[in-house]
Scaffold this motif. Structure first.
Motif, PDB file in Angstrom:
ATOM      1  N   LYS A 155      36.895  36.500  29.843  1.00 51.52           N
ATOM      2  CA  LYS A 155      35.986  35.259  29.456  1.00 51.52           C
ATOM      3  C   LYS A 155      34.953  35.514  29.203  1.00 51.52           C
ATOM      4  O   LYS A 155      33.985  36.092  30.254  1.00 51.52           O
ATOM      5  CB  LYS A 155      36.374  34.053  30.398  1.00 51.52           C
ATOM      6  CG  LYS A 155      37.939  33.545  30.629  1.00 51.52           C
ATOM      7  CD  LYS A 155      38.521  33.067  29.493  1.00 51.52           C
ATOM      8  CE  LYS A 155      40.058  32.545  29.664  1.00 51.52           C
ATOM      9  NZ  LYS A 155      40.890  32.033  28.709  1.00 51.52           N
ATOM     10  N   SER A 156      34.417  35.180  28.243  1.00 55.89           N
ATOM     11  CA  SER A 156      32.814  35.332  28.000  1.00 55.89           C
ATOM     12  C   SER A 156      32.169  33.959  28.204  1.00 55.89           C
ATOM     13  O   SER A 156      32.101  33.141  27.391  1.00 55.89           O
ATOM     14  CB  SER A 156      32.645  35.973  26.640  1.00 55.89           C
ATOM     15  OG  SER A 156      31.055  36.152  26.203  1.00 55.89           O
ATOM     16  N   LEU A 197      34.401  35.694  35.655  1.00 51.14           N
ATOM     17  CA  LEU A 197      35.089  35.591  34.429  1.00 51.14           C
ATOM     18  C   LEU A 197      35.137  36.508  33.493  1.00 51.14           C
ATOM     19  O   LEU A 197      36.407  36.843  32.675  1.00 51.14           O
ATOM     20  CB  LEU A 197      34.524  34.101  33.793  1.00 51.14           C
ATOM     21  CG  LEU A 197      34.720  32.801  34.653  1.00 51.14           C
ATOM     22  CD1 LEU A 197      34.004  31.767  34.102  1.00 51.14           C
ATOM     23  CD2 LEU A 197      36.201  32.505  34.419  1.00 51.14           C
ATOM     24  N   GLN A 257      30.283  28.761  27.494  1.00 47.35           N
ATOM     25  CA  GLN A 257      30.940  29.682  26.886  1.00 47.35           C
ATOM     26  C   GLN A 257      30.220  30.349  25.777  1.00 47.35           C
ATOM     27  O   GLN A 257      29.663  29.604  24.834  1.00 47.35           O
ATOM     28  CB  GLN A 257      32.418  29.282  26.402  1.00 47.35           C
ATOM     29  CG  GLN A 257      33.301  28.644  27.281  1.00 47.35           C
ATOM     30  CD  GLN A 257      34.736  28.712  27.161  1.00 47.35           C
ATOM     31  OE1 GLN A 257      35.329  29.675  26.784  1.00 47.35           O
ATOM     32  NE2 GLN A 257      35.399  27.422  27.079  1.00 47.35           N
ATOM     33  N   VAL A 275      36.285  26.711  31.046  1.00 52.91           N
ATOM     34  CA  VAL A 275      37.043  27.341  30.189  1.00 52.91           C
ATOM     35  C   VAL A 275      38.224  26.744  29.665  1.00 52.91           C
ATOM     36  O   VAL A 275      38.833  27.323  28.741  1.00 52.91           O
ATOM     37  CB  VAL A 275      37.536  28.732  31.024  1.00 52.91           C
ATOM     38  CG1 VAL A 275      36.256  29.566  31.652  1.00 52.91           C
ATOM     39  CG2 VAL A 275      38.383  28.172  32.291  1.00 52.91           C
TER      40      VAL A 275
END
Length: 352
Positions: free
Chosen positions: A116-117, A111, A247, A94
């Motif tokens: 956060k993707s 996440l 990500q 990340v």
């Protein structure tokens, strides 16, 4: 052209002992969106992957893929780096230090609640591969997770998947999270030493540490989650664990590179499903066995049932993970998690 992963050892000696589950890499050089997935010195597309312990058998496909030359055949220049725990691999991802992380799928859910993707693009396993072991001194007092109250329980790191699963086992068996004391002891020699010296009463770890503990008669197995059956018994369903996750934005912007990575890993999983533990062990770095090839092969054999043979997310797996995390994690319990955004089958389907 053959490319070789750059392995960096945590130990000052630089050796990866059989009982050591955690090699440690130097910090990965930072990567920006401008150079991620770029060509590297004519050697193919450069990709950095952080692994939550290169010599852990649960993450064996990462090194094995490199050793089999499957990254090379896909035109990839993959650099494998290592951190002692999956949560640290997550942090490297990340923060943009690496393009991929090999670690537990459950981090993608955690996440998401933090904005956060991140998604799993190939699923190595349908069971955790983890084992709860009890020290020989505590074997009579700890016969089930119900006996965890007031005990010191070893985990790799706070916030790690071993931490998650330990808390779930406590709650599932009628205890509160506050009833147990998690102790971060890493894995390998540090875990074994903590068990022998009484710094922990029991703990969760993986092979080859488990094989070494049993060989030394330092402890016994309380719960074995290295098989789908063991996962079902302990967790109530399949528990997808080790995976390659990335990500989502990077995946969407580098689909060709992601497809090549998935192709390579699926080839490895299929290869593993048709070869014996001895044959797999023979492909791994010599240092991993540290002179005891039979014990290392046994460690692999014990863990092999956790792996998928196609990289596909097991049916019902994400739901089991969500149930486990919601049982003790207030952030996830009170959040709406979109499981469809935590993994994708696009690339494994194309690989097949």
């Amino acid at each position: 052209m053959r490319k070789t992963a750059r392995y960096v050892s945590l130990a000052a000696s630089g050796l990866l002992a059989l009982s050591s589950l955690t090699a440690c890499a130097n910090d990965a050089a930072s990567s920006t969106s401008a150079d991620a997935g770029s060509k590297g010195d004519g050697k193919g597309t450069k990709v950095k992957i952080m692994v939550g312990g290169l010599d852990k058998v649960i993450y064996l496909p990462a090194v094995l893929t490199q050793r089999l030359g499957y990254f090379d055949s896909e035109g990839l220049d993959v650099e494998l780096l290592s951190e002692p725990a999956g949560v640290q691999a997550e942090t490297a991802l990340v923060s943009g230090q690496v393009q991929g992380a090999v670690g537990f799928y459950d981090h993608t859910l955690d996440l998401q609640t933090k904005g956060k993707s991140v998604e799993s693009v190939v699923q190595f396993s349908h069971a955790p591969g983890e084992v709860e072991v009890v020290s020989a001194k505590q074997a009579k007092d700890i016969t089930s997770p119900k006996d965890f109250k007031g005990k010191k329980l070893g985990i790799t790191r706070l916030g790690s998947s071993t931490d998650f699963l330990t808390k779930y086992l406590a709650v599932k068996n009628g205890l509160k999270v506050s009833d147990v004391t998690p102790v971060a002891v890493g894995a390998g020699p540090t875990f074994i030493s903590a068990l022998q010296q009484g710094s922990i009463d029991a703990g969760m770890t993986t092979d080859p540490t488990v094989a070494t503990i049993l060989d030394k008669k330092a402890g016994k197995v309380l719960l074995d989650m290295r098989t789908p059956e063991g996962s079902q018994k302990a967790l109530g369903g399949p528990y997808p664990s080790s995976s390659l996750y990335m990500q989502t934005d990077w995946v969407n912007g580098h689909k060709d590179t992601v497809q090549k990575l998935v192709n390579a890993f699926v080839k490895t999983l299929k290869w593993m499903s048709t070869h014996s533990a001895d044959e797999i062990a023979a492909k791994m770095p010599a240092d991993y066995s540290q002179g005891n090839k039979a014990l290392y092969a046994q460690a692999i054999k014990s863990t092999l049932p956790m792996f998928t043979d196609d990289g596909v997310m097991p049916q019902g797996g994400p739901e089991t993970v969500e149930k486990v995390l919601k049982s003790f994690n207030a952030n996830i319990k009170n959040a709406k998690v979109d499981l469809s955004k935590t993994y994708t089958t696009e690339f494994v389907n194309a690989a097949k």
